[in-house]
Design an enzyme around this catalytic site. Structure first.
Site, short mmCIF file in Angstrom:
data_model
loop_
_atom_site.label_atom_id
_atom_site.label_comp_id
_atom_site.label_asym_id
_atom_site.label_seq_id
_atom_site.Cartn_x
_atom_site.Cartn_y
_atom_site.Cartn_z
N LYS A 172 42.56 31.29 69.58
CA LYS A 172 41.99 29.96 69.34
C LYS A 172 41.77 29.74 67.84
O LYS A 172 42.06 28.65 67.31
CB LYS A 172 40.66 29.82 70.08
N LEU A 173 41.26 30.74 67.14
CA LEU A 173 41.04 30.59 65.69
C LEU A 173 42.36 30.46 64.95
O LEU A 173 42.47 29.67 64.00
CB LEU A 173 40.22 31.76 65.16
#
Length: 293
Positions: A172-173
């Site tokens: 996600k990051l």
């Protein structure tokens, strides 16, 4: 029917919650100040409680959709938190955006209480959340993932198992760094173009037909052309937080982050200049206001 407890009924969480109820699951939500109005969920049969321990007391699954790692740790491990009421076998699913090193710590705490843990952060926007069409990036045990997948499908369209615990938050990051980084690059170029007399519609059209085309441009284009930032209802402060998390993750792993640091600085300056609650597409306007003469 799965008994679901949920903490974090914000812009994204409300869509998740409404789809869980729509698919016939029993839902209990944690009352707290960051929630969107709960009237429609209560009318649909959702119950509410006032602390995490009570939330966990009868739940088969706990879903967290809070701001970030400090909030995840507080909801789970704080006084009256979820872990105090967690039953053996309960699955905790963290849909928040979090620092992977914190995720590993939280997962160990859940497992020590006899629970199971999946990190399942989201991509897409509140619109897709309301439609049950989120993308989920899931980290955790493969067997637990397969067991819980039917529940995830109640609110997600694309569900990807990306690896062990923590892998979902890492992905996600990485995703948000690329996505927000591209928006920052386009916003800076758009501010330069507008200041030099290039029509924003022409700017957008040329990029869309060449190497600048893609989702990032489509998300920011309504603001560039019509001044409408609602195509990406994502607060500048959340973008800054996600990029801070990315830089923390990269630093902890020893990765090069020269560009990452510059993108973070761009959003930090935007929050300082325009406040925390401006939507990300407005970055182009804020950068234009800083134009040097």
């Amino acid at each position: 029917m799965t008994k679901v407890g949920m903490a974090g009924i914000g812009l994204m969480g409300h869509g998740i919650a409404s789809n869980i109820v729509k698919h016939g699951h029993a839902l209990t939500v944690l009352e707290h100040a960051g929630n969107q109005p709960l009237d429609d969920l209560k009318a649909a049969g959702a119950a509410t409680v006032r602390d995490g321990a009570a939330l966990a007391a009868s739940a088969d699954v706990i879903i967290l959709c809070v701001t970030g790692s400090p909030q995840v740790e507080a909801v789970l491990m704080g006084a009256g938190g979820v872990l105090e009421g967690l039953r053996p076998g309960t699955v905790v699913i963290d849909c928040s955006t979090a620092i992977p090193s914190s995720t590993l710590k939280v997962a160990e705490a859940v497992q020590a209480r006899g629970g199971r843990f999946l990190d399942a952060p989201m991509t897409r926007t509140p619109k897709e959340a309301a439609e049950g069409r989120l993308n989920l990036l899931v980290g955790g045990d493969a067997a637990a993932f397969e067991e819980i997948r039917p529940l995830l499908a109640a609110f997600a369209e694309n569900i990807t198992h990306v690896g062990p615990v923590g892998a979902g938050h890492r992905m996600k990051l990485l995703h948000n760094y690329v996505s927000l980084g591209l928006i920052a690059l386009i916003a800076e170029a758009a501010a330069c173009a507008k200041g030099d007399g290039i029509d924003p519609a022409v700017f957008s059209e040329v990029l869309s037909k060449g190497g600048g085309g893609g989702v990032a441009l489509e998300r920011i284009k309504p603001y560039l052309i019509d001044g409408d930032p609602s195509s990406l209802r994502f607060f500048m402060s959340n973008a800054r937080k996600d990029l801070d998390y990315y830089n923390t993750m990269a630093a902890e792993s020893g990765a090069v982050r020269d560009i990452g640091a510059a993108v973070l600085a761009t959003y930090e300056q935007a929050v300082e200049q325009g406040g925390p609650d401006r939507y990300v597409p407005e970055l182009a306007g804020l950068l234009g206001e800083r134009r040097k003469h």
